[in-house]
Structure formats: structure tokens, C-alpha cells
Enzyme design. Structure first.
Site, PDB file in Angstrom:
ATOM      1  N   THR A 382      39.810 -14.350   2.726  1.00 54.96           N
ATOM      2  CA  THR A 382      39.005 -13.434   1.956  1.00 54.96           C
ATOM      3  C   THR A 382      38.108 -14.280   1.087  1.00 54.96           C
ATOM      4  O   THR A 382      38.358 -15.464   0.935  1.00 54.96           O
ATOM      5  CB  THR A 382      39.971 -12.580   1.116  1.00 54.96           C
ATOM      6  N   GLY A 474      43.229 -14.365  -1.484  1.00 55.47           N
ATOM      7  CA  GLY A 474      44.628 -14.794  -1.578  1.00 55.47           C
ATOM      8  C   GLY A 474      45.649 -13.744  -1.169  1.00 55.47           C
ATOM      9  O   GLY A 474      46.824 -13.863  -1.538  1.00 55.47           O
TER      10      GLY A 474
HETATM   11  O1  DON Z   1      42.799  -6.776   1.623  1.00 58.72           O
HETATM   12  C1  DON Z   1      43.725  -7.565   1.476  1.00 58.72           C
HETATM   13  O2  DON Z   1      44.561  -7.450   0.604  1.00 58.72           O
HETATM   14  C2  DON Z   1      43.823  -8.761   2.388  1.00 58.72           C
HETATM   15  N1  DON Z   1      43.228  -8.453   3.643  1.00 58.72           N
HETATM   16  C3  DON Z   1      43.199  -9.943   1.725  1.00 58.72           C
HETATM   17  C4  DON Z   1      43.312 -11.208   2.533  1.00 58.72           C
HETATM   18  C5  DON Z   1      43.038 -12.443   1.769  1.00 58.72           C
HETATM   19  O3  DON Z   1      42.836 -12.421   0.582  1.00 58.72           O
HETATM   20  C6  DON Z   1      43.084 -13.723   2.498  1.00 58.72           C
HETATM   21  N2  DON Z   1      42.657 -14.799   1.671  1.00 58.72           N
HETATM   22  N3  DON Z   1      43.075 -15.849   1.506  1.00 58.72           N
END
Ligand code: DON
Length: 573
Positions: A382, A474
């Protein structure tokens, strides 16, 4: 629409764009020679994002007279090119803003389950969850929301969309020098790229990538050009939509041209609450982030955290217990509000949270097995960007493909990665997703439903004036990272750089452990272990982009920090 006016202009677009071009050797932004800036002090406007070229694009747009919304759009589009692991047009996200006139905007452009999705689509014949299918390849993708989100954001901007997307087109068409981290990450993911793609992709070459190599994405440039010239339809209809549907068919995916045509971003009402006299503004469901943040901050508010001290055993233990209780509620009560009644008011009420902490003991760990979600009576990859402009517009955006490079499948002929966001649903009650989060009915799969998120783009006001713009990637560590960033600034009085870079810890109810970063002090780990906690070391928690707005002698000082854990970069003036 603005972009409509632009393409109707009598000038040939290439002449006009050549004049406006920001990107290229000798231009304002040289994509082959750039440095990374971790912290700046500005007085007017700033952008912090996951990549130097993206922050520079956003800042150049501000300098060209764009506002924070314009800069956020241009930065996201640049990230979709220069940071393919997470920047995206094949994913989704949340944009939260406070406009200069004080009004709030929360735009939800989270992915949706395709119409053909079913509750048990990731269970095998014996009812076992197959997370490999919810996490990899075509079937893991939800219907992307990012492009709809960008056009919905453009309503609040000042510049033509074509001007905002042009730097991204040029970066894709002519290429840019990749960073060392990107080279490592592309090499690391090479096997998965080969496994989950049906056609050759720009991200795989015969020899290993190294820092300084040029990444050219011709097909992505063509897709971005279709978006520039045709607006939303350049993505959700016509050639791009057909290419997505065809790619899905090659890999047993579910997204159809009809799913794409139906997609719409939605305006939501932000979560707002008070913490020690500051107003915190967070993102509501389908993100769990705003509610979790409210729960955690309110659970610790009755205690003198500043007196306990930063990284004191007492403060860490208290915050851990608040985190544990909030995440138990996440698993039970939170999901897409269009499909599930989230009892938001109760979950954030002072009375409820006081009762949640009734069994808190400062002497020992409360095992997660003893903590259930409260009884509510009310019927890795993300990326984040934070922007402020000279007029005081604050824009905070977290956007995601979910895992690094999403499902690792590039849409053949269109050049961008699809997300693997379906894994954020609870694919079976109690089965952990890739971030270890569990869930049940509230977050079960249904056609058209948005999967629950942890993304927590957040704004803070002091005396009704801008004070903080922040957020982070994260997975499930997002809300706890923002919780700690806010406590670091408000309770422990840290500057932006310290608030972002100090080691963090994380508890999410299940698994029942405290995750800590490497630099987290040994003495605190030992004390916590003696109190009954299990400690596990994680590589890195969060990549926070933080703008703090300070006042000195009547003047504004922007204290801006880009996280030291990645290529993150802060720019401004
Ligand atoms: O929306 C969410 O909570 C997850 N898909 C976020 C994924 C994420 O933060 C990956 N990053 N390191």
C-alpha cells in the site's frame, strides 16, 4: 468536466503538452538523476510520498498553481508509474481532505467484489480456505476503484486533469531510473511475475535489475493516455476495460466489462473525535482505520501517557492493551456499511470504551482468549501520500494493491498490475488473511461489496486549524502506526522526523503477540515478556508520511517527514 474542456481545445495535445512538460532531462524533474529528501521545513506547501519522483511531480503541480487536490492526483498517477509495487491504477484507496473553507471530504474508492463473486469462492470441496487463490493471480482481484477516485477528487482541484496525468504518461513512456530498493524488489518477485502472467511484461528482463536501470512502460503510457483523452471511460469502458476483461478470462478471474462500467467512487462521512483537545478526523467504514484510531486513542486518554514517557513499559503496555481490544471489535463488527450495519457510534462512545478497559491491568497481559468483541447493543503493499497547499487545503490519501504488486498479474496490453484485494474479505470465518486479520459475517464476500480495510488516512486539527496530515501503508499495522504517530506528536512532543522514525510496536488481538521493530529497546521487551507478553520482531512497521503544521512568531512552519524505512521523499516550499 475539466479534462473534457481540455481535449476539446483546438491545439494539438502534443504541442500543448510539450510546453507543459515537467519531466525529462533538463526539465524541472529529471527522472534519471534525482535525490531523496527525508525531511523538509517549508512555509507554504508540501508533498510527502513513497517515491522522490512522485513527490517532485506533486510539488511541481503546486508550483504551477494547482491546489492540494491537484497535487494528490498527480502524485498518485506518478506513483502508479514509478512505484509499481503499490502505486496503482489497478487498485483502490481512500482520500480524506479538509478544504480551506473547513469542509471535509472522504472519498471511498475501495475495490468491490465482482458481480460473480460468491461467499465461498475461495473454499475447496472440503470447505478449506485456499488463501493462495485469494492472494495470487487473476481471481484475487476486486474491481479497481483508483481511476474513479481520481476523477472524483478532481472535482475539488483547479487544474485540467490532462495536466495532472501528463507527468505520469511521460515517466511511463520515456522511463525513469529505478532505485536500489526497487531493483531488489523486482528481482525478488521475478518468479511470481512469471507464474501469474500470461503475456510478457515490462517488469521482467533477462538479467537482474540493478539501481539506475531504466524502466519503460509503453503499454501503461498508452493506458494513461486513454484516460487522459477519454476520462473515466478511458479506463472503465472501451479498450482498457476490454483488455482487463480479456486478461481475467485468460486466468480464471471474475471481473467483466460490466463490473467495470458499474464502478463508482462514494463520498462517506468522516469519523471525527476529540483527543486531548485536538480534533482527529479519520476514515469511516469500509475502512476500519478511523474507528480503530478513535477506540485506541480514547481508551488511553484517561491515562497520563506523557508522564509515563515514550517507550516506557507502562505506556507501551497500556497502548498494547488498547490495540488488542480495538482489533477484537474489528473482527466482529466492521465491514462495508452498504452491506453490514457497523455500530460505529457505540464502538466509539466513551461509555463503551470505558467498559472495554474495565478488565485492563497494568501489571500483566490480558490474554486475547479472554477478550472477545464487545457486546454492542446498537441495532505489504500500500502507499500513502500527505499534501498541504498554501491555502490550507489538506489532502491525505492511502491507496493499495494489497500485497506487493497486488496479485502480480499485469493486464496484458494495458501494462498495470491488478490488485489482490479480495484477500481483505474474511474468506472463511476465523481464517487469517495475509495480514493475520480474522473476521466473520460482517466482512464476508458478497457481489458488489467492498472488503474491509485498515487504511487510516488521518487529519488532526488544533483549535480548528490544520495541525497534522498523515497516513501509512502496512496492512493491519496501519491503525496502530497512526495511533503511535499521533501519540508521539501530541503526548511525547516529538518533531515529525522522530514521530515517524522511532521504532514501533503492534498488537492486533490475534495472533496474541506484540510485534516490535528491530530497534525496539531490549529492556522494554524483557519487562513485557515478564508480564506475560509474547514478543515477535518484524522487519519494519509502517512507512508514515507526516506533515506537521506549526506556528512561530505568527508564521506557519511546515515540519515534513518522509519515512526512513523506504524510498519515501518529502518536498515543499
Ligand atoms: O486495505 C488494507 O487494509 C490492506 N489492503 C492494506 C495493505 C497494505 O497496507 C500493504 N502495505 N504494506
Amino acid at each position: 468536466m475539466r479534462y473534457g474542456l481540455f481535449i476539446a481545445s483546438i491545439f494539438s495535445s502534443s504541442v500543448l503538452f510539450a510546453q507543459k512538460s515537467l519531466v525529462g532531462p533538463g526539465k524541472a524533474i529529471d527522472p534519471f538523476h534525482y535525490t531523496t529528501v527525508k525531511t523538509i521545513s517549508g512555509s507554504k506547501a508540501a508533498v510527502a510520498s513513497a517515491h522522490p519522483l512522485a513527490s517532485k511531480v506533486g510539488t511541481a503541480i503546486l508550483q504551477q498553481g494547482g491546489n492540494a487536490f491537484d497535487a494528490a492526483i498527480a502524485t498518485q498517477l506518478a506513483l502508479a508509474v514509478v512505484y509499481p509495487a503499490a502505486g496503482n491504477i489497478g487498485g483502490g484507496g481512500f482520500m480524506l481532505a479538509r478544504r480551506q473553507n473547513g469542509t471535509l471530504v472522504a472519498l471511498d474508492y475501495r475495490e468491490k467484489a465482482p458481480a460473480a463473486a460468491t461467499r465461498d469462492m475461495y473454499l475447496d470441496a472440503s470447505g478449506n480456505a485456499q488463501t493462495t487463490l485469494s492472494q495470487n493471480g487473476h481471481r484475487a482481484s476486486g474491481v479497481p476503484g483508483t481511476v474513479a477516485g481520481l476523477f472524483a477528487t478532481a472535482k475539488y482541484g483547479k487544474l485540467p486533469f490532462a495536466q495532472l496525468i501528463q507527468p505520469a504518461i511521460e515517466l511511463a513512456l520515456h522511463g525513469f531510473a529505478i532505485t536500489e530498493r526497487e531493483a531488489r524488489s523486482l528481482n525478488y518477485t521475478r518468479d511470481a511475475f512469471l507464474q501469474y502472467n500470461t503475456q510478457p511484461i515490462a517488469f521482467v528482463k533477462n538479467t537482474p535489475w540493478k539501481a539506475g536501470d531504466t524502466l519503460i512502460q509503453t503499454e501503461l503510457a498508452a493506458t494513461l493516455t486513454r484516460i487522459r483523452d477519454n476520462g473515466m471511460k478511458g479506463f472503465y469502458e472501451g479498450t482498457t476495460a476490454q483488455l482487463i476483461a480479456a486478461e481475467m478470462q485468460r486466468g480464471n478471474g471474475l471481473i467483466t466489462t460490466n463490473d467495470l462500467k458499474q464502478y463508482q467512487a462514494k463520498e462517506r462521512t468522516p469519523v471525527q473525535f476529540n483527543y486531548r483537545g485536538y480534533t482527529i478526523i479519520g476514515f469511516p467504514p469500509p475502512s476500519s482505520g478511523g474507528i480503530l484510531l478513535a477506540q485506541m486513542l480514547k481508551m488511553v486518554a484517561p491515562y497520563p501517557l506523557a508522564q509515563y514517557g515514550f517507550q516506557s513499559v507502562r505506556a507501551t503496555q497500556l497502548m498494547t492493551e488498547a490495540e488488542r481490544r480495538a482489533y477484537a471489535d474489528r473482527a466482529q463488527h466492521m465491514g462495508d456499511p452498504d452491506y453490514w450495519k457497523v455500530p460505529s457510534n457505540t464502538l466509539m462512545s466513551d461509555a463503551y470504551l470505558k467498559q472495554r478497559m474495565a478488565d485492563y491491568s497494568p501489571d500483566h497481559a490480558t490474554p486475547s482468549s479472554a477478550i472477545k468483541a464487545g457486546l454492542v447493543k446498537e441495532s505489504d503493499e500500500t502507499t500513502h501520500l500527505s499534501v498541504i497547499d498554501a491555502a490550507g487545503n489538506m489532502v491525505t490519501v492511502t491507496t493499495t494493491l494489497n500485497g506487493g504488486y497486488g496479485c502480480r498479474t499485469v493486464v496484458g496490453g494495458a501494462g498495470f498490475f491488478m490488485n489482490n484485494e479480495m484477500d481483505d474479505f474474511s474468506i472463511k470465518p476465523g481464517v487469517p488473511n495475509m495480514y493475520g486479520a480474522v473476521g466473520g459475517e460482517a466482512n464476508a464476500i458478497a457481489p458488489g461489496k467492498r472488503m474491509l480495510s485498515s487504511m487510516t488516512p488521518t487529519l488532526v486539527l488544533q483549535n480548528k486549524q490544520p495541525f497534522m496530515v498523515t497516513g501509512t501503508p502496512g496492512g493491519t499495522t496501519i491503525p496502530t502506526s497512526i495511533f503511535q504517530t499521533i501519540v508521539n506528536v501530541i503526548d511525547f512532543k516529538m518533531n515529525a522526523t522522530d514521530a515517524v522514525n522511532q521504532p514501533k510496536f503492534h498488537h492486533q488481538w490475534l495472533p496474541d503477540e506484540i510485534d516490535v521493530e528491530k530497534a525496539f529497546p531490549d529492556s522494554v521487551r524483557t519487562s513485557l515478556t515478564n508480564m506475560g507478553y509474547t514478543i515477535k520482531e518484524l522487519d519494519g512497521i509502517g512507512r508514515v508520511e507526516l506533515i506537521c503544521i506549526k506556528h512561530k512568531n505568527g508564521k506557519i512552519i511546515l515540519d515534513v517527514a518522509a519515512d526512513g524505512r523506504g524510498d519515501d521523499d518529502a518536498e515543499g516550499f
